[in-house]
Design a protein around this motif. Structure first.
Motif, short mmCIF file in Angstrom:
data_model
loop_
_atom_site.label_atom_id
_atom_site.label_comp_id
_atom_site.label_asym_id
_atom_site.label_seq_id
_atom_site.Cartn_x
_atom_site.Cartn_y
_atom_site.Cartn_z
N PRO A 1 0.90 -1.31 -0.01
CA PRO A 1 0.46 0.14 -0.07
C PRO A 1 1.15 1.42 0.22
CG PRO A 1 0.53 -0.63 2.09
CD PRO A 1 1.19 -2.03 1.36
N SER A 2 0.08 2.61 -0.57
CA SER A 2 1.04 3.85 -0.40
C SER A 2 -0.02 4.56 -0.42
CB SER A 2 2.23 4.23 -1.62
OG SER A 2 1.56 3.89 -2.68
N ASN B 1 -1.62 5.53 -3.81
CA ASN B 1 -1.09 4.54 -4.57
C ASN B 1 -0.08 4.77 -5.12
OD1 ASN B 1 -0.19 2.41 -5.40
ND2 ASN B 1 -2.45 2.80 -7.23
N ARG C 1 -3.97 -8.72 -0.17
CA ARG C 1 -5.32 -7.70 0.74
C ARG C 1 -5.63 -6.70 0.01
NH1 ARG C 1 -3.31 -2.34 0.88
NH2 ARG C 1 -2.05 -3.51 -0.77
N ARG C 2 -6.36 -5.79 0.55
CA ARG C 2 -6.40 -4.42 -0.58
C ARG C 2 -6.84 -3.37 0.66
NH1 ARG C 2 -6.40 -6.15 -4.34
NH2 ARG C 2 -7.85 -7.98 -6.06
N THR C 3 -6.50 -2.30 0.66
CA THR C 3 -7.58 -0.88 1.59
C THR C 3 -9.05 -1.00 0.57
OG1 THR C 3 -6.24 0.80 1.24
CG2 THR C 3 -7.85 1.47 1.33
N ARG D 1 -12.63 1.36 1.63
CA ARG D 1 -13.13 1.94 2.55
C ARG D 1 -14.87 1.62 2.79
NH1 ARG D 1 -9.65 3.34 -1.86
NH2 ARG D 1 -7.62 4.50 -1.18
N ARG E 1 -11.57 8.96 3.69
CA ARG E 1 -11.57 10.55 2.99
C ARG E 1 -12.67 10.19 1.74
NH1 ARG E 1 -5.75 13.23 2.23
NH2 ARG E 1 -4.78 11.10 3.16
N PHE F 1 -12.10 10.88 -2.11
CA PHE F 1 -10.94 11.25 -3.54
C PHE F 1 -11.51 12.02 -3.99
CE2 PHE F 1 -9.45 7.87 -0.87
CZ PHE F 1 -8.04 7.83 -1.01
N PRO G 1 -6.52 2.56 6.01
CA PRO G 1 -5.46 3.12 6.34
C PRO G 1 -6.06 4.43 6.21
CG PRO G 1 -4.38 1.80 4.44
CD PRO G 1 -5.33 1.48 4.55
N SER H 1 -4.77 8.29 6.49
CA SER H 1 -3.83 9.01 7.33
C SER H 1 -4.22 10.93 7.40
CB SER H 1 -2.60 9.01 6.15
OG SER H 1 -3.38 9.76 4.90
N ASP H 2 -5.31 11.24 6.94
CA ASP H 2 -6.06 12.78 7.22
C ASP H 2 -5.11 13.46 8.33
OD1 ASP H 2 -8.30 10.81 6.15
OD2 ASP H 2 -9.28 12.56 4.73
N THR I 1 -6.45 -2.11 -7.49
CA THR I 1 -6.00 -0.54 -8.11
C THR I 1 -4.81 -0.87 -8.66
OG1 THR I 1 -6.37 -0.13 -5.81
CG2 THR I 1 -5.04 1.28 -6.72
N ARG J 1 -0.71 -0.73 -10.11
CA ARG J 1 0.43 -0.93 -9.91
C ARG J 1 1.31 -0.79 -11.10
NH1 ARG J 1 -2.26 -0.59 -5.58
NH2 ARG J 1 -1.51 -2.03 -4.00
C1 LIG Z 1 0.82 6.20 4.26
C2 LIG Z 1 -0.70 5.47 4.20
C3 LIG Z 1 -1.65 6.22 3.90
C4 LIG Z 1 -3.00 6.50 3.25
N1 LIG Z 1 -3.26 7.11 3.51
C5 LIG Z 1 -5.44 6.35 3.32
C6 LIG Z 1 -6.21 7.70 3.75
O1 LIG Z 1 -6.03 9.00 4.05
N2 LIG Z 1 -7.37 7.29 3.13
C7 LIG Z 1 -7.18 6.11 2.69
O2 LIG Z 1 -8.53 5.79 2.00
N3 LIG Z 1 -6.18 4.99 2.05
C8 LIG Z 1 -5.72 5.98 2.40
N4 LIG Z 1 -4.21 4.68 2.36
C9 LIG Z 1 -4.53 3.56 1.48
C10 LIG Z 1 -3.98 3.97 0.00
O3 LIG Z 1 -4.41 4.81 -0.35
C11 LIG Z 1 -3.70 2.07 -0.37
O4 LIG Z 1 -2.71 1.74 0.01
C12 LIG Z 1 -3.30 2.85 -2.50
O5 LIG Z 1 -4.58 3.34 -2.92
C13 LIG Z 1 -3.43 1.00 -3.21
O6 LIG Z 1 -4.77 0.38 -2.66
P1 LIG Z 1 -4.42 -1.23 -1.75
O7 LIG Z 1 -3.94 -0.40 -0.95
O8 LIG Z 1 -5.71 -1.60 -2.14
O9 LIG Z 1 -3.60 -1.89 -2.42
C14 LIG Z 1 -3.17 5.10 2.88
C15 LIG Z 1 -1.85 4.28 2.29
C16 LIG Z 1 -0.29 4.69 3.05
C17 LIG Z 1 0.79 3.49 3.23
#
Ligand SMILES: Cc1cc2nc3c(=O)[nH]c(=O)nc-3n(C[C@H](O)[C@H](O)[C@H](O)COP(=O)(O)O)c2cc1C
Length: 319
Positions: free
Chosen positions: A15-16, A19, A113-115, A117, A206, A208, A264, A266-267, A306, A308
């Motif tokens: 994750p980043s 992204n 793994r996926r984020t 929301r 968040r 987006f 995650p 991070s806001d 998502t 890559r």
């Molecule tokens: C340092 C960091 C901060 C992130 N902040 C947010 C956030 O505030 N809101 C959110 O929905 N996802 C957040 N993410 C998740 C990323 O958006 C997500 O990892 C990226 O879009 C890739 O998708 P995936 O995790 O499904 O592979 C964060 C990830 C990282 C590593």
């Protein structure tokens, strides 16, 4: 393909923030070097590169899990050369090893793994699970605070305040537009199809695509059983955030292996006053790096993946 190349490719799943995938690899023989890519730092929300380093730490941990699960020992040197701050880590292959079951489970979770929301169900995250994740994070060099029920309102306020302040900032809105409207060939950014429309949530997520249309609905669940955890550390040096990112990866992979969904947030760490409020939730004992929402997913459609980046743009193999 060598084990280090395979590991660097696997680390693409990490994750980043937005992204951005802000890393690059250079592989020479039995040595892989991980670099930060400062051009991918999101200036408006990450002026010091903390979120960039957390993201790179997650990629580093992903690579090490891939190596270990493949039966390779790895010696890691973090921030090995102060004169080259973008060189974040060197991984050297050591002897062959027998992977432990925990590593194998995390490795199996790398591609799953996926984020997520969307809102999680009423089923609470078990205390023993949170204890296990806390220990894992500590073993990786960071700390985890499980937000108490009486602290969730303050977390929600901090997040709401941060989101409002950011949306008022034209530089943030421009960065958000940039990273949510990437052409498909770039293989990065957050496609609106993976974002969730703003709805009333225990803690807001968040937005987006403010004013636009995100692809997913939060769903019928209300996050009632969700656990909110704050990943934190006792330092604010690059090494602390790199290790924080490794701990984040361990947390997300183990939670995924255990059948939880993760997201995650991070806001609240990106804006001064909300960050200060989060510090208060930790009784001032550490610096909050990131919040993660954990929970049981509601039955529904699988999440769209998502994108890559093309590994050829990220990984250089020196012959
Ligand atoms: C340092 C960091 C901060 C992130 N902040 C947010 C956030 O505030 N809101 C959110 O929905 N996802 C957040 N993410 C998740 C990323 O958006 C997500 O990892 C990226 O879009 C890739 O998708 P995936 O995790 O499904 O592979 C964060 C990830 C990282 C590593």
């Amino acid at each position: 393909m060598t084990p280090l190349e395979t590991a660097a490719r696997t680390a693409q799943h990490a994750p980043s923030v937005l992204n951005t995938q802000p890393w690059a690899w250079r592989i020479t023989g039995d040595l892989a070097e991980l670099f930060a890519d400062p051009d991918r730092r999101v200036e408006s929300i990450d002026p010091d590169g903390r979120l960039l380093l957390l993201s790179c730490g997650a990629a580093l941990h992903h690579a090490c899990i891939a190596l270990n699960a493949g039966g390779w020992g790895a010696a890691v040197e973090r921030i090995p050369d102060p004169a080259r701050p973008d060189l974040l880590a060197r991984i050297r292959l050591t002897s062959e090893i027998t992977p432990d079951p925990e590593t194998q489970r995390m490795s199996a979770a790398l591609c799953l793994r996926r984020t997520d929301r969307r809102a999680f169900t009423d089923q609470p995250v078990a205390d023993h699970e949170l204890t296990k994740l806390r220990r894992l994070v500590e073993a990786a060099g960071a700390y985890l605070h499980v937000v108490r029920p009486d602290q969730v309102a303050m977390l929600a306020i901090s997040t709401e305040l941060a989101a409002g302040a950011e949306l008022d900032d034209p530089a943030y809105r421009a960065d958000l537009r940039r990273w949510t409207s990437r052409p498909s060939f770039t293989g990065d950014g957050v496609p609106p199809a993976t974002a969730v429309r703003p709805e009333l949530r225990r803690v807001p997520i968040r937005d987006f695509v403010p004013g636009g249309s995100a692809g997913l609905r939060a769903g019928a669940a209300h996050d009632a059983g969700a656990a909110y955890v704050v990943l934190f550390g006792d330092g604010a040096q690059p090494l602390d955030f790199l290790r924080g990112g490794e701990a984040l990866s361990a947390l997300l992979l183990m939670a995924t292996a255990d059948g939880l969904s993760t997201a995650p947030l991070s806001d609240a760490v990106e804006v001064g006053w909300p960050h200060h409020l989060l510090r208060g939730l930790l009784s001032g004992i550490g610096d909050p790096y990131l919040v993660v929402r954990l929970g049981h997913p509601a039955p529904g459609e699988p999440l769209p993946p998502t994108p890559r980046r093309d590994p050829r743009d990220v990984i250089t193999v020196v012959q």
